[in-house]
Design a protein around this motif. Structure first.
Motif, mmCIF file in Angstrom:
data_model
loop_
_atom_site.group_PDB
_atom_site.id
_atom_site.type_symbol
_atom_site.label_atom_id
_atom_site.label_comp_id
_atom_site.label_asym_id
_atom_site.label_seq_id
_atom_site.Cartn_x
_atom_site.Cartn_y
_atom_site.Cartn_z
ATOM 1 N N PRO A 1 1.009 -0.916 -0.347
ATOM 2 C CA PRO A 1 0.001 0.254 0.181
ATOM 3 C C PRO A 1 1.040 0.920 -0.412
ATOM 4 C CG PRO A 1 -0.346 -1.174 2.109
ATOM 5 C CD PRO A 1 0.713 -2.211 1.101
ATOM 6 N N PRO A 2 0.406 2.670 -0.194
ATOM 7 C CA PRO A 2 1.290 3.788 -0.811
ATOM 8 C C PRO A 2 1.686 4.033 0.719
ATOM 9 C CG PRO A 2 -1.490 4.097 -1.682
ATOM 10 C CD PRO A 2 -1.051 2.153 -1.275
ATOM 11 N N ARG A 3 2.317 4.382 0.421
ATOM 12 C CA ARG A 3 2.659 4.792 1.918
ATOM 13 C C ARG A 3 2.520 6.553 2.657
ATOM 14 N NH1 ARG A 3 9.216 4.204 2.621
ATOM 15 N NH2 ARG A 3 8.714 3.087 5.520
ATOM 16 N N SER A 4 1.979 6.759 3.440
ATOM 17 C CA SER A 4 1.550 8.002 3.728
ATOM 18 C C SER A 4 2.680 9.180 4.489
ATOM 19 C CB SER A 4 0.474 8.055 4.904
ATOM 20 O OG SER A 4 0.779 7.434 6.391
ATOM 21 N N GLY A 5 2.875 10.253 3.941
ATOM 22 C CA GLY A 5 4.231 10.999 3.653
ATOM 23 C C GLY A 5 3.341 11.990 5.179
ATOM 24 N N GLY A 6 4.452 12.440 5.622
ATOM 25 C CA GLY A 6 4.212 13.064 6.677
ATOM 26 C C GLY A 6 5.584 13.548 7.587
#
Length: 135
Positions: free
Chosen positions: A130-135
């Motif tokens: 799954p795409p990683r959430s940037g943060g």
């Protein structure tokens, strides 16, 4: 006087006997290589079907076989090695008989089998992350 093995300027063989007869000219005959085998091109359908069936059987086995050869630089599914060895043998068998239309039909069967094999390999890939959430 030309002997039995003499040749004339145009490349044709001059034949003559040592018994005093005049030499006769014999024109070169075009080779018949491939002429006889091309007569069977229109009857090679069952052979092509058998090759396709054999490749399809290998694809069915490839669906379940997850064996990997790690002896080389990169890991390779053993089913791919088996399939390409089979294709090489199939080419050898076919070209021993004909290099005409039957060989072209075999080429098309290879295309179909390799597309199916690509689908088999795709089914063996792990699901995408799954795409990683940037943060």
């Amino acid at each position: 006087k030309a002997g039995k093995s003499g040749s004339s300027e145009d490349g044709s063989a001059a034949l003559g006997d040592d018994d005093g007869r005049a030499p006769t000219e014999q024109e070169a005959v075009e080779p018949l290589f491939g002429l006889a085998s091309s007569a069977f091109d229109n009857h090679m359908g069952p052979y092509i079907a058998l090759e396709e069936q054999s490749m399809d059987e290998q694809l069915v086995m490839a669906l379940e076989d997850r064996a990997v050869d790690t002896r080389g630089e990169l890991p390779v599914f053993t089913t791919s090695t088996k399939l390409f060895i089979y294709i090489k043998g199939s080419i050898t068998r076919c070209t021993a008989l004909t290099k005409g239309n039957a060989f072209f039909l075999l080429y098309q069967a290879f295309q179909d089998s390799l597309q199916k094999y690509a689908q088999v390999l795709s089914s063996k890939l792990p699901p995408p992350l799954p795409p990683r959430s940037g943060g």
